[in-house]
Design a protein around this motif. Structure first.
Motif, PDB file in Angstrom:
ATOM      1  N   GLY A  84       0.827  -1.200   0.000  1.00 24.38           N
ATOM      2  CA  GLY A  84       0.000   0.000   0.000  1.00 24.38           C
ATOM      3  C   GLY A  84       0.859   1.246   0.000  1.00 24.38           C
ATOM      4  O   GLY A  84       1.999   1.227  -0.473  1.00 24.38           O
ATOM      5  N   VAL A  85       0.303   2.301   0.573  1.00 22.93           N
ATOM      6  CA  VAL A  85       1.010   3.579   0.617  1.00 22.93           C
ATOM      7  C   VAL A  85       0.944   4.138   2.039  1.00 22.93           C
ATOM      8  O   VAL A  85      -0.144   4.288   2.601  1.00 22.93           O
ATOM      9  CB  VAL A  85       0.400   4.604  -0.368  1.00 22.93           C
ATOM     10  N   ILE A  86       2.103   4.402   2.588  1.00 26.76           N
ATOM     11  CA  ILE A  86       2.233   5.106   3.861  1.00 26.76           C
ATOM     12  C   ILE A  86       2.916   6.427   3.536  1.00 26.76           C
ATOM     13  O   ILE A  86       4.078   6.444   3.138  1.00 26.76           O
ATOM     14  CB  ILE A  86       3.069   4.314   4.885  1.00 26.76           C
ATOM     15  N   GLU A  87       2.168   7.511   3.689  1.00 23.49           N
ATOM     16  CA  GLU A  87       2.748   8.831   3.412  1.00 23.49           C
ATOM     17  C   GLU A  87       3.261   9.516   4.668  1.00 23.49           C
ATOM     18  O   GLU A  87       4.161  10.344   4.588  1.00 23.49           O
ATOM     19  CB  GLU A  87       1.707   9.734   2.744  1.00 23.49           C
ATOM     20  N   THR A  88       2.672   9.199   5.821  1.00 24.38           N
ATOM     21  CA  THR A  88       2.996   9.916   7.057  1.00 24.38           C
ATOM     22  C   THR A  88       3.166   8.943   8.217  1.00 24.38           C
ATOM     23  O   THR A  88       2.757   7.776   8.135  1.00 24.38           O
ATOM     24  CB  THR A  88       1.866  10.897   7.433  1.00 24.38           C
ATOM     25  N   VAL A  89       3.736   9.431   9.285  1.00 21.51           N
ATOM     26  CA  VAL A  89       3.851   8.638  10.506  1.00 21.51           C
ATOM     27  C   VAL A  89       2.455   8.233  10.990  1.00 21.51           C
ATOM     28  O   VAL A  89       2.256   7.112  11.467  1.00 21.51           O
ATOM     29  CB  VAL A  89       4.617   9.435  11.592  1.00 21.51           C
ATOM     30  N   GLN A  90       1.476   9.111  10.839  1.00 25.99           N
ATOM     31  CA  GLN A  90       0.110   8.786  11.246  1.00 25.99           C
ATOM     32  C   GLN A  90      -0.456   7.622  10.434  1.00 25.99           C
ATOM     33  O   GLN A  90      -1.163   6.769  10.971  1.00 25.99           O
ATOM     34  CB  GLN A  90      -0.815  10.005  11.118  1.00 25.99           C
ATOM     35  N   GLU A 148       8.864  12.425   2.879  1.00 24.75           N
ATOM     36  CA  GLU A 148       8.115  12.430   4.128  1.00 24.75           C
ATOM     37  C   GLU A 148       7.832  11.069   4.748  1.00 24.75           C
ATOM     38  O   GLU A 148       7.637  10.969   5.947  1.00 24.75           O
ATOM     39  CB  GLU A 148       6.775  13.139   3.901  1.00 24.75           C
ATOM     40  N   SER A 149       7.748  10.028   3.960  1.00 23.65           N
ATOM     41  CA  SER A 149       7.269   8.758   4.501  1.00 23.65           C
ATOM     42  C   SER A 149       8.328   8.071   5.352  1.00 23.65           C
ATOM     43  O   SER A 149       9.508   8.103   5.036  1.00 23.65           O
ATOM     44  CB  SER A 149       6.821   7.825   3.376  1.00 23.65           C
ATOM     45  N   PRO A 150       7.877   7.417   6.415  1.00 25.14           N
ATOM     46  CA  PRO A 150       8.815   6.649   7.233  1.00 25.14           C
ATOM     47  C   PRO A 150       9.147   5.331   6.514  1.00 25.14           C
ATOM     48  O   PRO A 150       8.304   4.759   5.838  1.00 25.14           O
ATOM     49  CB  PRO A 150       8.018   6.386   8.510  1.00 25.14           C
ATOM     50  N   HIS A 151      10.395   4.880   6.615  1.00 26.14           N
ATOM     51  CA  HIS A 151      10.752   3.595   6.042  1.00 26.14           C
ATOM     52  C   HIS A 151      12.002   3.045   6.724  1.00 26.14           C
ATOM     53  O   HIS A 151      12.829   3.789   7.227  1.00 26.14           O
ATOM     54  CB  HIS A 151      10.950   3.678   4.522  1.00 26.14           C
TER      55      HIS A 151
END
Length: 179
Positions: A84-90, A148-151
């Motif tokens: 999927g897509v994780i754009e932010t820590v939230q 921005e995304s965490p990884h």
């Protein structure tokens, strides 16, 4: 490796190979006889109209993921493997709450040219609108994810088959969780 203590999240823009790698990663877990469950989040939020107050359908998606995850866990602990897509820590926190595990986030990348080629192969002429939307939005999402995304890991998929990417993710994840 103890199943159910952590999971894998394949993150990236359109056309980087998330779904293809997800499928091969499931094969790697099965070959190693490690319990797992696969989730392509696109299928958990794709509905219309969207719920009032949830314009991206993320709340509906979270409820759907929780329900299916609960059903999978009835036969025992499993490692969730999600594309999927994780754009932010939230976003990451929402997914970790859904699955109740820490997620190892792998950011898959691809050059605009390779992503476009893959997207063109995915959409037939009858779905030209979907193709154009993904082509028009690939770069903007890729830029946001890069900034921005965490990884936890980044893999450039340009010159790798999905099977090879899955092998790298599997090796990195299992060495991390077995250590």
């Amino acid at each position: 490796m103890a199943a159910g203590r952590s999971g894998i999240f394949l993150n990236g823009s359109y056309g980087v190979g998330k779904t293809s790698v997800l499928d091969h990663l499931g094969d790697r877990f099965a070959e190693a006889e490690l319990p797992f469950a696969l989730f392509d989040v696109d299928w958990f939020h794709r509905s219309w109209p969207v719920a009032e107050g949830d314009p991206r359908n993320v709340l509906v998606e979270a409820e759907n993921l929780r329900a299916v995850w609960h059903n999978y866990q009835r036969s025992g602990p499993k490692t969730p493997i999600i594309a999927g897509v994780i754009e932010t820590v939230q976003d990451q926190e929402r997914y970790e709450e859904c699955f109740g595990v820490e997620l190892f986030v792998v950011h898959l990348t691809a050059s605009p040219e390779v992503a476009a080629e893959r997207l063109r192969g995915r959409y037939p002429a009858a779905r030209n609108h979907a193709l154009n939307w993904h082509l028009d939005n690939h770069q903007a999402l890729a830029a946001r994810l890069g900034d921005e995304s965490p990884h936890d890991a980044v893999i450039d998929t340009d010159d790798m088959t999905p099977e090879r990417v899955a092998s790298v993710v599997f090796g990195t994840f299992t060495s991390r969780t077995c250590a």
